[in-house]
Motif scaffolding. Structure first.
Motif, short mmCIF file in Angstrom:
data_model
loop_
_atom_site.label_atom_id
_atom_site.label_comp_id
_atom_site.label_asym_id
_atom_site.label_seq_id
_atom_site.Cartn_x
_atom_site.Cartn_y
_atom_site.Cartn_z
N ILE A 352 0.86 -1.19 0.00
CA ILE A 352 0.00 0.00 0.00
C ILE A 352 0.89 1.24 0.00
O ILE A 352 1.82 1.35 0.82
CB ILE A 352 -0.94 0.01 1.22
N ILE A 353 0.61 2.16 -0.93
CA ILE A 353 1.36 3.41 -1.02
C ILE A 353 0.51 4.52 -0.46
O ILE A 353 -0.62 4.76 -0.91
CB ILE A 353 1.76 3.70 -2.48
N ILE A 354 1.04 5.21 0.55
CA ILE A 354 0.30 6.24 1.29
C ILE A 354 0.84 7.61 0.92
O ILE A 354 2.06 7.80 0.83
CB ILE A 354 0.43 6.01 2.81
N ASP A 355 -0.05 8.56 0.73
CA ASP A 355 0.35 9.95 0.45
C ASP A 355 0.77 10.61 1.76
O ASP A 355 -0.07 11.02 2.56
CB ASP A 355 -0.81 10.71 -0.19
N ALA A 356 2.06 10.71 2.00
CA ALA A 356 2.56 11.26 3.26
C ALA A 356 2.54 12.78 3.30
O ALA A 356 2.98 13.38 4.27
CB ALA A 356 3.99 10.78 3.51
N ASP A 357 2.03 13.41 2.25
CA ASP A 357 1.85 14.86 2.27
C ASP A 357 0.51 15.24 2.90
O ASP A 357 0.19 16.43 3.02
CB ASP A 357 1.93 15.43 0.85
N ILE A 358 -0.30 14.25 3.26
CA ILE A 358 -1.58 14.47 3.94
C ILE A 358 -1.48 13.87 5.33
O ILE A 358 -0.99 12.74 5.50
CB ILE A 358 -2.74 13.83 3.15
#
Length: 408
Positions: A352-358
Motif C-alpha cells: 500500500i502506497i500512502i500519500d505522506a503529504d496528507i
C-alpha cells in the motif's frame, strides 16, 4: 472581499487533498471568494424577500369591514401567529438536537445549484460548506439566517402597519363569547408588561370598555392607545425578540466556525521547531512513560526489495508517481467499497502506497491496521507528514520493517 488569514489557511489545507495540483493557490482563493460572495448575496436576497412579504402581509391583516372595525386580539394573532409557530418549531428542533446536517441541508442544496449555474468548482463549493457550514457551525449559521429573515419580515410588516394606521382611521374592538370584560382586561395587562417597561402605555379599563363591540363612538385617544399598543407588541414580541436571537446565533456561529478553521490550521505542514501531530488520534491504554518512540525509516534505496509487489494507492488525490513506482501497475483504494474488497480478498505480495503529504486521520489508520495482516509493505510517498504516519502506523502494531519511505 478579503478573507481572514486563518480562513485562507484552512481553505488551502482543505483543498490540498481534493483538488488537482495544477490549480494554483491564487485560483483556489479566487474561486472560494466567489462562493463566499454568492452565499452572502443569497442570504441578503432571502432577507429582502421576507421583508417584502411582511410589508405585503400587514395591509391584508389590517383589512377591515365597512365600519373600519378591527378585532384587537385577532389582529395580533394574524401579525404574530406564524412568527411564534416557527419559533416554537425551531426551539423544539434545538431541544431534540436533531441531525445538524439536516438542519441546513436546504441551504446547502440551494447554494450548490446556484454555484453549478455559475460554473464554480464543485470542490470549492464543498470546501466552503465544510468550513462555514460544517458540523454545528451550519446549525447556528442557518439559525442566524432564519432569525434575520423573520426580523426582516416582522420589520417590514411593522413599517407597513405604521403607514396604514397613519393613512386610515379604524375602530379597535373586542368581542368574546366565553371571556368577560375583566378577563379581557387581565389578558391585556399581562401582554402589556414588557411594553410598559419600555415606556409604551397600556390600555386602561376605560379604553377596554370603549372598545367593546356594539359601542358606536370610540374616543380618538382610545384609538391611538390601541394603535400604539399593537405596534409595540409587534416590535417587542416580534422584531426585538427575533433580533436578539439573530445576534445570539451570530455569536455562536462565529465561535463554531472559528473552531472548524482552527481544526485545519492547527495541522499545517511541518516547519522548523514544529513537531508532527496526528489528527484525531485513536485512544490508547498505554501511559506516556510506556510509549516507545518510532524507529527511523529506511528509504527504498536502502532496502534491497523493490516495488515488485502488487501496489495499491491509498486515498490518492495527487498525480501518480510513475517514476517512483518503477513500472508497477497500481490499483486504487479511494473508497469504502475498494477498501472492503481489499480486506475480503487477500492475496500475497501486496503493498500500500500512502500519500505522506496528507496528515493521518483515525478512519484511515483504522483501515490500515486491519489491512496489516495481508499487506507486505507500507510505502510513504512525500515528506510533509512522514514522521506522523510512521509513528501512527507503529502505534497500530505495524512493524517498522514494513514501513518504507518512498522518496519523490
Amino acid at each position: 472581499m478579503t478573507l481572514k488569514k486563518r480562513e485562507q489557511q484552512a481553505i488551502l489545507q482543505n483543498l490540498k487533498q481534493n483538488t488537482s495540483a495544477k490549480i494554483t493557490s491564487t485560483s483556489l482563493l479566487e474561486s472560494y471568494t466567489k462562493v463566499v460572495s454568492l452565499a452572502n448575496s443569497l442570504q441578503i436576497a432571502l432577507i429582502a424577500l421576507f421583508g417584502l412579504l411582511g410589508a405585503m402581509a400587514a395591509p391584508i391583516a389590517f383589512n377591515s369591514n365597512d365600519q373600519q372595525q378591527l378585532n384587537i386580539f385577532w389582529l395580533l394573532l394574524i401579525l404574530l401567529g406564524t412568527h411564534f409557530l416557527s419559533l416554537f418549531i425551531w426551539l423544539i428542533g434545538c431541544l431534540k438536537r436533531t441531525n445538524v446536517s439536516a438542519n441546513h441541508h436546504w441551504f446547502n442544496v440551494l447554494l450548490s445549484k446556484l454555484g453549478r449555474t455559475m460554473r464554480l468548482p464543485k470542490e470549492v463549493i464543498e470546501a466552503f460548506l465544510t468550513l462555514r457550514f460544517g458540523s454545528s457551525a451550519g446549525t447556528w449559521g442557518v439559525a442566524r439566517l432564519l432569525h434575520c429573515c423573520w426580523t426582516s419580515y416582522l420589520l417590514g410588516g411593522l413599517l407597513s402597519a405604521v403607514l396604514f394606521l397613519m393613512t386610515h382611521q379604524v375602530h379597535f374592538i373586542w368581542e368574546t363569547t366565553l371571556l368577560t370584560q375583566q378577563d379581557f382586561h387581565s389578558l391585556t395587562q399581562s401582554i402589556s408588561t414588557l411594553p410598559s417597561w419600555l415606556g409604551f402605555p397600556a390600555p386602561s379599563a376605560a379604553d377596554i370598555a370603549f372598545s367593546q363591540v356594539g359601542i358606536d363612538q370610540q374616543p380618538e385617544d382610545t384609538r391611538k392607545t390601541w394603535a400604539i399598543w399593537i405596534l409595540a407588541c409587534v416590535f417587542i414580541y416580534g422584531v426585538l425578540l427575533r433580533l436578539m436571537l439573530a445576534v445570539l446565533s451570530h455569536i455562536l456561529y462565529h465561535q463554531k466556525r472559528t473552531a472548524v478553521w482552527h481544526s485545519y490550521t492547527s495541522n499545517k505542514p511541518l516547519t522548523a521547531k514544529v513537531s508532527s501531530q496526528i489528527v484525531d488520534p485513536a485512544p490508547t491504554n498505554q501511559s506516556d512513560s510506556q510509549i516507545v518512540p518510532p524507529r527511523p525509516l529506511e528509504s527504498a534505496e536502502q532496502r534491497s526489495t523493490s516495488l515488485d509487489q502488487i501496489c495499491y494507492l491509498f486515498e490518492w488525490s495527487k498525480s501518480i508517481p510513475t517514476d517512483a513506482l518503477n513500472g508497477c501497475n497500481a490499483a486504487s483504494l479511494n473508497n469504502a467499497e475498494q477498501q472492503q474488497a481489499y480486506l475480503q480478498h487477500p492475496i500475497d505480495h501486496r503493498a500500500i502506497i500512502i500519500d505522506a503529504d496528507i496528515s493521518p486521520d483515525r478512519g484511515s489508520l483504522r483501515f490500515l491496521r486491519q489491512a496489516n495482516a495481508t499487506t507486505e509493505s507500507f510505502y510513504l510517498h512525500g515528506n510533509a507528514f512522514v514522521q506522523a504516519w510512521s509513528q501512527a502506523l507503529q502505534e497500530r502494531e505495524i512493524t517498522p520493517h514494513k514501513i518504507i519511505h518512498l522518496k519523490d
